[in-house]
Design an enzyme around this catalytic site. Structure first.
Site, PDB file in Angstrom:
ATOM      1  N   LYS A   1       0.845  -1.203   0.000  1.00  0.00           N
ATOM      2  CA  LYS A   1       0.000   0.000   0.000  1.00  0.00           C
ATOM      3  C   LYS A   1       0.881   1.254   0.000  1.00  0.00           C
ATOM      4  CE  LYS A   1      -3.777  -2.532   2.038  1.00  0.00           C
ATOM      5  NZ  LYS A   1      -4.499  -2.994   3.206  1.00  0.00           N
TER       6      LYS A   1
ATOM      7  N   GLN B   1      -4.662  -1.700   9.372  1.00  0.00           N
ATOM      8  CA  GLN B   1      -4.500  -3.033   8.766  1.00  0.00           C
ATOM      9  C   GLN B   1      -5.096  -4.103   9.683  1.00  0.00           C
ATOM     10  OE1 GLN B   1      -3.217  -3.637   5.616  1.00  0.00           O
ATOM     11  NE2 GLN B   1      -3.961  -5.707   6.002  1.00  0.00           N
TER      12      GLN B   1
ATOM     13  N   ASP C   1     -11.235   2.471   3.603  1.00  0.00           N
ATOM     14  CA  ASP C   1     -11.460   1.028   3.446  1.00  0.00           C
ATOM     15  C   ASP C   1     -12.943   0.718   3.245  1.00  0.00           C
ATOM     16  OD1 ASP C   1      -9.384  -0.763   3.270  1.00  0.00           O
ATOM     17  OD2 ASP C   1      -8.990  -0.822   5.433  1.00  0.00           O
TER      18      ASP C   1
END
Ligand code: NAD
Length: 281
Positions: free
Chosen positions: A52, A96, A119
């Site tokens: 990422k 994460q 997200d």
């Protein structure tokens, strides 16, 4: 032979488009910044986080990296999210997953303000998707819609069957296909006569988490098959939920693993970050 839906190529296209957009935004004084938080040192998470950050660097997005020790408390993590929520220079916040067991994932997801929820996991983002309002969409299913559209595959009026009902793939996938006017069925571990249902699909999305489970017995001749699964087989080679060699000869289009859905997830995360910065201005 079927059309091979090339996620590597399509995600590269999207990243190029985003790179141009970010450069244009920079000229107007708008910068894009993603905060990436990892708790603990799970090696798979470290690889995802690294990828990422690499994608951010390529596109011109600043990434702020927070690598917190395993023993970080929930309060400490929530305090960091609170600080990042308030920072004007931060457009997106990514935590994460999975988190260590002593931290409540739901509480962490809810703590991120929806405007920075790149997200698309916050209940408000999911609710907005459900009632057809603007909001960030979970990156993997959003990427699948891009794969279909950019490969010239029509969704409207098609029978779409999804195998799997998780919050991050199955459910948002169903809502997105519905938004595109597909006729949508969700199947799961308690579905009876699964093969009969999946054989109705013009577009079949496998997000079942079982290596090579989907053989041609599950697939209608000429269907489009999207494989979300990622597994390592006994030879340490990547494979999906679909038995590619068995299914490819009977379908009209298929995503390979690797190089199908996988690369799209990061591309859509980058897209959400850029969108967040653009919307802010
Ligand atoms: P999950 O384990 O949360 O959900 C799996 C779903 O499959 C469940 O809803 C379950 O009901 C259903 N299921 C399980 N066994 C079944 C069976 N025998 N018949 C019918 N349905 C069954 O998994 P997930 O997070 O949705 O991920 C699914 C797969 O996609 C995994 O392999 C995961 O690694 C992969 N994944 C890939 C990406 C990507 O970027 N490509 C992103 C997320 C997940």
């Amino acid at each position: 032979m079927p059309q091979i839906i090339n996620g590597k190529e399509i995600s590269a296209q999207i990243k190029e488009e985003l790179k141009e957009k970010v450069a244009a935004m920079k000229k107007e004084g708008i910068s894009v910044c993603l905060a990436v938080i990892q708790v603990g040192d799970d090696p798979a998470s470290a690889v995802y986080v690294g990828n990422k950050k690499k994608a951010c660097a390529y596109i011109g997005i600043t990434s702020l990296s927070y690598e917190l020790p395993e023993e970080t408390t929930q309060e400490e993590l929530l305090a960091l999210i609170g600080e990042l929520n308030g920072r004007k220079d931060v457009n997106g916040i990514l935590v994460q997953l999975p988190l260590p067991e002593h931290i409540d994932e739901d509480a962490v997801i809810r703590a991120i303000v929806p405007e920075k929820d790149v997200d698309g996991f916050h209940p408000q983002s999911v609710g907005a998707l459900c009632i057809g309002q603007e909001g960030y969409v979970s990156c993997t299913p959003a990427g699948i819609i891009q794969l279909l559209k950019r490969s010239g595959i029509e969704i409207e009026g098609k029978e779409c069957v999804i195998i799997g009902r998780s919050n991050i793939v199955g459910k948002p996938m169903a809502l997105l296909l519905l938004r595109e006017n597909g006729t949508v069925t969700i199947t799961h571990s308690r579905t009876k006569n699964l093969k009969e249902v999946t054989k109705r699909a013009d577009i079949l999305v496998a997000a079942v988490g079982k290596p090579k489970m989907i053989t041609r017995e599950y697939v209608k001749e000429g269907a489009v098959v999207i494989d979300v699964g990622i597994h390592r087989n006994e030879n340490n080679k990547l494979c999906g939920d679909v038995d590619y060699d068995d299914v490819a000869p009977v379908c009209s289009a298929i995503t390979p693993v690797p190089g199908g859905v996988g690369p799209m997830t990061i591309a859509m995360l980058m897209h959400n970050c850029v969108e967040s910065a653009a919307l802010r201005h």
